[in-house]
Design a protein around this motif. Sequence first.
Motif, PDB file in Angstrom:
ATOM      1  N   ARG A  31       0.339  -7.236  -5.612  1.00 47.81           N
ATOM      2  CA  ARG A  31      -0.066  -8.180  -4.578  1.00 47.81           C
ATOM      3  C   ARG A  31       0.368  -7.603  -3.234  1.00 47.81           C
ATOM      4  O   ARG A  31       1.513  -7.193  -3.060  1.00 47.81           O
ATOM      5  CB  ARG A  31       0.603  -9.530  -4.791  1.00 47.81           C
ATOM      6  CG  ARG A  31       0.269 -10.564  -3.710  1.00 47.81           C
ATOM      7  CD  ARG A  31       1.150 -11.795  -3.837  1.00 47.81           C
ATOM      8  NE  ARG A  31       0.845 -12.780  -2.810  1.00 47.81           N
ATOM      9  CZ  ARG A  31       1.587 -13.866  -2.565  1.00 47.81           C
ATOM     10  NH1 ARG A  31       2.680 -14.096  -3.283  1.00 47.81           N
ATOM     11  NH2 ARG A  31       1.251 -14.704  -1.603  1.00 47.81           N
ATOM     12  N   VAL A  32      -0.545  -7.569  -2.270  1.00 41.91           N
ATOM     13  CA  VAL A  32      -0.265  -6.958  -0.971  1.00 41.91           C
ATOM     14  C   VAL A  32      -0.541  -7.976   0.126  1.00 41.91           C
ATOM     15  O   VAL A  32      -1.557  -8.683   0.101  1.00 41.91           O
ATOM     16  CB  VAL A  32      -1.128  -5.696  -0.755  1.00 41.91           C
ATOM     17  CG1 VAL A  32      -0.857  -5.092   0.624  1.00 41.91           C
ATOM     18  CG2 VAL A  32      -0.832  -4.662  -1.840  1.00 41.91           C
ATOM     19  N   ARG A  33       0.388  -8.046   1.075  1.00 40.76           N
ATOM     20  CA  ARG A  33       0.240  -8.937   2.224  1.00 40.76           C
ATOM     21  C   ARG A  33       0.551  -8.177   3.510  1.00 40.76           C
ATOM     22  O   ARG A  33       1.354  -7.252   3.506  1.00 40.76           O
ATOM     23  CB  ARG A  33       1.206 -10.123   2.115  1.00 40.76           C
ATOM     24  CG  ARG A  33       0.837 -11.139   1.044  1.00 40.76           C
ATOM     25  CD  ARG A  33       1.941 -12.152   0.842  1.00 40.76           C
ATOM     26  NE  ARG A  33       3.075 -11.551   0.128  1.00 40.76           N
ATOM     27  CZ  ARG A  33       4.254 -12.145  -0.015  1.00 40.76           C
ATOM     28  NH1 ARG A  33       4.472 -13.319   0.534  1.00 40.76           N
ATOM     29  NH2 ARG A  33       5.220 -11.540  -0.685  1.00 40.76           N
ATOM     30  N   THR A  34      -0.101  -8.614   4.597  1.00 45.11           N
ATOM     31  CA  THR A  34       0.221  -8.051   5.909  1.00 45.11           C
ATOM     32  C   THR A  34       0.207  -9.155   6.951  1.00 45.11           C
ATOM     33  O   THR A  34      -0.583 -10.114   6.862  1.00 45.11           O
ATOM     34  CB  THR A  34      -0.744  -6.909   6.281  1.00 45.11           C
ATOM     35  OG1 THR A  34      -0.277  -6.271   7.474  1.00 45.11           O
ATOM     36  CG2 THR A  34      -2.172  -7.390   6.470  1.00 45.11           C
ATOM     37  N   VAL A  47      -6.427  -5.703  -4.147  1.00 43.28           N
ATOM     38  CA  VAL A  47      -6.622  -4.635  -3.171  1.00 43.28           C
ATOM     39  C   VAL A  47      -7.006  -3.337  -3.864  1.00 43.28           C
ATOM     40  O   VAL A  47      -6.681  -3.113  -5.032  1.00 43.28           O
ATOM     41  CB  VAL A  47      -5.367  -4.416  -2.308  1.00 43.28           C
ATOM     42  CG1 VAL A  47      -5.086  -5.609  -1.420  1.00 43.28           C
ATOM     43  CG2 VAL A  47      -4.169  -4.071  -3.175  1.00 43.28           C
ATOM     44  N   LEU A  48      -7.673  -2.492  -3.100  1.00 44.94           N
ATOM     45  CA  LEU A  48      -7.989  -1.143  -3.547  1.00 44.94           C
ATOM     46  C   LEU A  48      -7.054  -0.168  -2.850  1.00 44.94           C
ATOM     47  O   LEU A  48      -6.801  -0.286  -1.642  1.00 44.94           O
ATOM     48  CB  LEU A  48      -9.440  -0.793  -3.223  1.00 44.94           C
ATOM     49  CG  LEU A  48     -10.514  -1.671  -3.882  1.00 44.94           C
ATOM     50  CD1 LEU A  48     -11.896  -1.231  -3.417  1.00 44.94           C
ATOM     51  CD2 LEU A  48     -10.409  -1.621  -5.398  1.00 44.94           C
ATOM     52  N   LEU A  49      -6.528   0.785  -3.603  1.00 45.02           N
ATOM     53  CA  LEU A  49      -5.720   1.861  -3.041  1.00 45.02           C
ATOM     54  C   LEU A  49      -6.659   3.047  -2.846  1.00 45.02           C
ATOM     55  O   LEU A  49      -7.245   3.553  -3.805  1.00 45.02           O
ATOM     56  CB  LEU A  49      -4.575   2.217  -3.985  1.00 45.02           C
ATOM     57  CG  LEU A  49      -3.562   3.243  -3.487  1.00 45.02           C
ATOM     58  CD1 LEU A  49      -2.885   2.762  -2.205  1.00 45.02           C
ATOM     59  CD2 LEU A  49      -2.526   3.539  -4.564  1.00 45.02           C
ATOM     60  N   VAL A  50      -6.798   3.479  -1.594  1.00 55.23           N
ATOM     61  CA  VAL A  50      -7.836   4.447  -1.239  1.00 55.23           C
ATOM     62  C   VAL A  50      -7.212   5.690  -0.617  1.00 55.23           C
ATOM     63  O   VAL A  50      -6.393   5.605   0.306  1.00 55.23           O
ATOM     64  CB  VAL A  50      -8.841   3.819  -0.244  1.00 55.23           C
ATOM     65  CG1 VAL A  50      -9.927   4.819   0.127  1.00 55.23           C
ATOM     66  CG2 VAL A  50      -9.451   2.552  -0.848  1.00 55.23           C
ATOM     67  N   PRO A  57      -2.432   7.326   1.725  1.00 59.57           N
ATOM     68  CA  PRO A  57      -3.158   6.253   1.042  1.00 59.57           C
ATOM     69  C   PRO A  57      -3.207   5.001   1.903  1.00 59.57           C
ATOM     70  O   PRO A  57      -2.323   4.757   2.730  1.00 59.57           O
ATOM     71  CB  PRO A  57      -2.341   6.039  -0.242  1.00 59.57           C
ATOM     72  CG  PRO A  57      -0.991   6.615   0.049  1.00 59.57           C
ATOM     73  CD  PRO A  57      -1.221   7.736   1.011  1.00 59.57           C
ATOM     74  N   ALA A  58      -4.242   4.201   1.713  1.00 61.29           N
ATOM     75  CA  ALA A  58      -4.416   2.972   2.492  1.00 61.29           C
ATOM     76  C   ALA A  58      -4.865   1.849   1.573  1.00 61.29           C
ATOM     77  O   ALA A  58      -5.542   2.083   0.562  1.00 61.29           O
ATOM     78  CB  ALA A  58      -5.450   3.184   3.607  1.00 61.29           C
ATOM     79  N   TYR A  59      -4.483   0.634   1.937  1.00 62.29           N
ATOM     80  CA  TYR A  59      -4.933  -0.534   1.195  1.00 62.29           C
ATOM     81  C   TYR A  59      -6.194  -1.102   1.839  1.00 62.29           C
ATOM     82  O   TYR A  59      -6.251  -1.312   3.054  1.00 62.29           O
ATOM     83  CB  TYR A  59      -3.844  -1.606   1.172  1.00 62.29           C
ATOM     84  CG  TYR A  59      -2.795  -1.385   0.115  1.00 62.29           C
ATOM     85  CD1 TYR A  59      -3.158  -1.115  -1.207  1.00 62.29           C
ATOM     86  CD2 TYR A  59      -1.439  -1.452   0.406  1.00 62.29           C
ATOM     87  CE1 TYR A  59      -2.212  -0.915  -2.197  1.00 62.29           C
ATOM     88  CE2 TYR A  59      -0.479  -1.254  -0.583  1.00 62.29           C
ATOM     89  CZ  TYR A  59      -0.878  -0.986  -1.875  1.00 62.29           C
ATOM     90  OH  TYR A  59       0.061  -0.789  -2.850  1.00 62.29           O
ATOM     91  N   TRP A  60      -7.188  -1.357   1.012  1.00 61.25           N
ATOM     92  CA  TRP A  60      -8.419  -2.010   1.449  1.00 61.25           C
ATOM     93  C   TRP A  60      -8.483  -3.391   0.793  1.00 61.25           C
ATOM     94  O   TRP A  60      -8.391  -3.511  -0.429  1.00 61.25           O
ATOM     95  CB  TRP A  60      -9.646  -1.175   1.056  1.00 61.25           C
ATOM     96  CG  TRP A  60      -9.833   0.034   1.934  1.00 61.25           C
ATOM     97  CD1 TRP A  60      -9.039   1.135   1.994  1.00 61.25           C
ATOM     98  CD2 TRP A  60     -10.897   0.251   2.869  1.00 61.25           C
ATOM     99  NE1 TRP A  60      -9.524   2.041   2.909  1.00 61.25           N
ATOM    100  CE2 TRP A  60     -10.664   1.525   3.460  1.00 61.25           C
ATOM    101  CE3 TRP A  60     -12.006  -0.485   3.267  1.00 61.25           C
ATOM    102  CZ2 TRP A  60     -11.515   2.058   4.425  1.00 61.25           C
ATOM    103  CZ3 TRP A  60     -12.860   0.054   4.221  1.00 61.25           C
ATOM    104  CH2 TRP A  60     -12.619   1.299   4.783  1.00 61.25           C
ATOM    105  N   PHE A  61      -8.649  -4.420   1.630  1.00 61.97           N
ATOM    106  CA  PHE A  61      -8.652  -5.801   1.164  1.00 61.97           C
ATOM    107  C   PHE A  61     -10.083  -6.310   0.971  1.00 61.97           C
ATOM    108  O   PHE A  61     -10.964  -6.031   1.804  1.00 61.97           O
ATOM    109  CB  PHE A  61      -7.987  -6.717   2.195  1.00 61.97           C
ATOM    110  CG  PHE A  61      -6.517  -6.504   2.361  1.00 61.97           C
ATOM    111  CD1 PHE A  61      -5.607  -7.287   1.661  1.00 61.97           C
ATOM    112  CD2 PHE A  61      -6.028  -5.552   3.249  1.00 61.97           C
ATOM    113  CE1 PHE A  61      -4.236  -7.119   1.825  1.00 61.97           C
ATOM    114  CE2 PHE A  61      -4.667  -5.375   3.418  1.00 61.97           C
ATOM    115  CZ  PHE A  61      -3.769  -6.159   2.705  1.00 61.97           C
ATOM    116  N   PRO A  62     -10.324  -7.106  -0.086  1.00 66.76           N
ATOM    117  CA  PRO A  62     -11.585  -7.847  -0.131  1.00 66.76           C
ATOM    118  C   PRO A  62     -11.670  -8.747   1.101  1.00 66.76           C
ATOM    119  O   PRO A  62     -10.685  -9.412   1.468  1.00 66.76           O
ATOM    120  CB  PRO A  62     -11.460  -8.681  -1.411  1.00 66.76           C
ATOM    121  CG  PRO A  62     -10.422  -8.000  -2.238  1.00 66.76           C
ATOM    122  CD  PRO A  62      -9.463  -7.388  -1.253  1.00 66.76           C
TER     123      PRO A  62
END
Length: 261
Positions: A31-34, A47-50, A57-62
């Motif tokens: 679970r990722v929050r910002t 989230v997708l780890l891209v 690496p970066a997190y991409w959120f729906p």
Amino acid sequence: MAEALARPVVPSAEARARLKEGVHIERSPRRVRTYFGGKLIADSEDVLLVYETKRPPAYWFPIADVRMEHLEQSQQGADTIRWRLVVGDRIAPNAARAYVKPTDDRAALEGHLTFFWNEMDAWFEEDEQVFVHPRDPYTRVDTVHSSRHVRVEIDGMTLGETRRPILLFETGLPTRYYIPKLDVRMDLLESTDSVTRCPYKGAARYWSARVGDKLVKDIVWSYPAPIPECPKIENLLCFYNEHVDLYVDGVLQDRPITPFS
């Protein structure tokens, strides 16, 4: 007498580093929050780890998991959309981006966006704050006790010498040698205000070394309170291999070529 076998040729650490060409996308189990401006801006368990070329690496959120009421589209090019982030009087002019119509290796990013890490105030994986970039599951950090004889010199002056180092092995980086303060010439070091953060080790503080009339800035660092996964290096000192003469068991080590060179 049989001839000694030649040492095998293997890729350098730089060649094996995790920032490679191409795009790789996987689903993260975390679970990722910002947060920004005291507001929760995105919160997702999907989230997708891209990994994209030469980027951490970066997190991409729906997009469904993003508070889009705080995002204002700032520009749209042929391939990307960018947003600014507005919370009260706080504005991040270039906070987020997405692909207009991702295809091929990026097709999974349809309906997702990513935030520029440093534009946000805080990031959390589950309930632990993380810094710099997402923790890469393919990066490993190991710390081991050693009895190797380690000596650090600058211009022939010994700054540290020990037979009880902690060796830290981190994917894609040279071995780091952490030395107890009792084995370091602390009288030659001057503390600085510099602080850096590592997603795998925590917050580091720095010293400069004064050798004769020369001051070598931020040449040594320490983690006074490393994250729980990396406790052995607490309050030990480590010199940049890239900028000192480092002897291990009497052998002068090659200076590695890294982003810190």
